[in-house]
Scaffold this active site. Structure first.
Site, mmCIF file in Angstrom:
data_model
loop_
_atom_site.group_PDB
_atom_site.id
_atom_site.type_symbol
_atom_site.label_atom_id
_atom_site.label_comp_id
_atom_site.label_asym_id
_atom_site.label_seq_id
_atom_site.Cartn_x
_atom_site.Cartn_y
_atom_site.Cartn_z
ATOM 1 N N CYS A 120 0.819 -1.212 0.000
ATOM 2 C CA CYS A 120 0.000 0.000 0.000
ATOM 3 C C CYS A 120 0.853 1.263 0.000
ATOM 4 O O CYS A 120 0.312 2.368 -0.066
ATOM 5 C CB CYS A 120 -0.938 -0.015 1.197
ATOM 6 S SG CYS A 120 -1.837 -1.568 1.314
ATOM 7 N N HIS A 134 -9.236 4.186 -0.806
ATOM 8 C CA HIS A 134 -7.877 3.654 -0.725
ATOM 9 C C HIS A 134 -7.596 2.679 -1.874
ATOM 10 O O HIS A 134 -7.515 1.470 -1.677
ATOM 11 C CB HIS A 134 -7.687 2.980 0.645
ATOM 12 C CG HIS A 134 -6.321 2.443 0.907
ATOM 13 N ND1 HIS A 134 -5.175 2.957 0.327
ATOM 14 C CD2 HIS A 134 -5.904 1.411 1.709
ATOM 15 C CE1 HIS A 134 -4.121 2.267 0.751
ATOM 16 N NE2 HIS A 134 -4.540 1.323 1.578
#
Lengths: 386, 386
Positions: free
Chosen positions: A83, A334
């Site tokens: 991420c 996200h």
């Protein structure tokens, strides 16, 4: 080492964009950033993406996306740090301009996460954890962060309500961001009443599954002044990168994020800044506990004081140090590979004074902190308007 | 921009290493390179890997592998450009040292390909092609390269026997390389009699599925002289990166590799060299036709003369420009993410004069050319002993 400035920014709206393939999402953000910079060619493209292989069955994005933009031939590089892939793409572009290898770099991040079934999406995200020592035993990220939350609550007295207040604040900020996945006001009661995911974390403690892309154009400060004589350049003054053990089982403490601390220290040292100098920050709030722990690791608050800080409004718009004015991962969404680039989009927008209703008055120094897995890697950038 | 030298090299033996997990392969190569450099710490680790996600269910190698080496904390970055991932890791490390962001970088490449079933391995490799315009229709890389071979044969009169001679030469070289997957003498008759894979390519025209890792340590030339006063530094004088359309359907010609040509031109320009200056080269012979086309794209031979060149022994040990003295992807093996780094291992070994029975006499300038997909991306480095 040459000074590096952000001279263009662009992003898609974040959300569940079922009809839009990865390459189209990416091109939309890339073209917006090039347009903002006033450029129609660059020396290099960097692409942050966590796992287009597992999410969409497509690797080799360097070739695919240069081609999609009609720029086949141009050098391109994909980078991955789970991420934190977007932040790593910024770092890679920064090194190229700083070294003199490239004069202009289109830094991008993208992730297409909805076009797989639920099980695959969770599996793909889970490959950011240790496959043999964590994933094999069935744990996924809500469970890992739930353990970090439990330790933090026990060690420092962080409350369940303080976790909820992170979500409340970020959703309030997201209401002011047209790119955000959710435009949704939530209150503490609403968070506490949402579905339990992994005790103590509930649905509204978790960032969502999102499609999206973001892009920024980097060049030298001199070139930035030429391209945009009417805008003061936004300069990247610090870049810090760090790792930690991939499995949380091997860490000395679960109450701190060591990779974030190290990456922050490296960025502060390069920029010659301290936490007190930072006017606003985008931090990696993949779960509410992560924002609290990140604000401590970056030195904005003492260990254990991240919870009280959000409770006392210190991280809200108008507070001592506004955190996640964009809505953060929690409300803005996200798309994992895009997140780190979208953070730099927000900070640049704020430092330009163009953030509209969520503008932080007088913002001249900002920070973007991106994180991989359960803190196994982190990238921190400091940006300043000069 | 600072001058960058290779100060340490290491690699595993390549092969079907069923008992060894990715992290152990990687650590073996990394430790060998650090040991060769005389270092026990570095400022950054770069990792070239095509698809640990699809091959092994593990992304986030930056965190996993820094941790595996007992170096959790150190900055690390994984890069991917399909089978050119290793070359891209070299480029990324080069930019970091050249810029001054890092003084020492451990550049690594790794791929673990055997520990999945056959179907998945072919699927994983196939994600380097265009998923929507190529993969969806069922074509995989032997088929794509077979089309390139057919066009080359038709346009230039390249013969089936000339393709076979690439394999014969590279297997002869591989016999002299203890790290090679195959120690196996083959002749033209043997290649022509091997199983047909995708007409005109036969089994012995194809590089194998391989596990392996390779590593090189980069630092400044000054630091290299301090660390190894008895060895002349091997300096990276040119670095070129380029893309082409990912699908071969969009190319102007199938008889040339444009990304290789562009990356080569960029590397020559940076180094101030021409093809005539190069003493030996490692090129990306994923299929026999690829070596012939690469030697043309890099300017060693005119278009169409790559076939006659191998037939006339110009690329053999002792020839005008020895190509793939290591055995190449064909005989040494092709763990896709490791290949680009292993090429730099071989060139460095040769420029040091330490290549034993396969040493190219008087080698002072070498080239490493790594390629992704069917030529959708390429990375070229020129190395010189000073």
């Amino acid at each position: 080492m040459r000074d590096v400035a952000v001279v263009g920014i662009g992003m898609t709206s974040f959300g569940e964009l079922w009809r839009t393939p990865l390459r189209s999402l990416w091109a939309e953000a890339a073209l917006a950033a090039l347009d903002d910079a006033g450029l129609d060619s660059v020396d290099l493209i960097t692409i942050g993406c966590m796992s287009s292989g597992l999410f969409t069955g497509q690797e080799h994005l360097a070739s695919l996306l240069a081609d999609e933009l009609g720029m086949a031939g141009v050098p391109a590089a994909r980078v991955e740090s789970a991420c934190a892939s977007g932040g790593l793409a910024v770092r890679t572009g920064f090194a190229e301009v700083a070294s003199g290898l490239s004069d202009t770099v289109l830094v991008t991040g993208v992730e297409k996460m909805t076009d797989v079934d639920g099980a695959d999406s969770t599996y793909a995200l889970g490959t950011a954890a240790d496959a043999e020592w964590e994933g094999f035993h069935g744990i996924t990220f809500p469970g890992l962060y739930a353990m970090l939350a439990r330790v933090h609550m026990q060690q420092y007295g962080t409350t369940r309500e303080q976790l909820a207040m992170v979500a409340v604040k970020n959703h309030a900020n997201g209401l002011l961001n047209r790119h955000a996945q959710y435009h949704l006001k939530v209150d503490v009661e609403g968070v506490l009443g949402s579905t339990l995911v992994a005790d103590p974390l509930r649905l509204f403690d978790c960032s969502p599954v999102t499609d999206g892309a973001a892009a920024v154009v980097l060049t030298t400060v001199e070139r930035a002044r030429e391209l945009q004589p009417d805008r003061p350049p936004v300069v990247i003054t610090g870049s810090g990168l760090a790792t930690d053990t991939i499995t949380i089982a091997n860490r000395g403490s679960l109450a701190a994020l060591n990779a974030v601390k190290l990456a922050g220290e490296r960025a502060y040292a390069m920029a010659g800044r301290t936490p007190e100098d930072i006017h606003l920050a985008e931090v990696h709030d993949c779960f509410t506990i992560a924002e609290i722990m990140a604000t401590e690791a970056l030195g904005f608050f003492e260990p254990g004081q991240g919870g009280p800080a959000v409770e006392n409004g210190l991280t809200a718009l108008g507070g001592k140090i506004p955190v996640n004015t964009s809505g953060g991962l929690k409300s803005k969404g996200h798309p994992v590979g895009a997140t780190g680039v979208a953070q730099v989009f927000e900070i640049t927008n704020q430092l330009r004074g163009e953030a509209g209703q969520r503008q932080v008055e007088g913002a001249r120094i900002g920070m973007a902190q991106n994180m991989g897995g359960s803190g196994g890697s982190s990238v921190v950038h400091i940006l300043e308007v000069v």
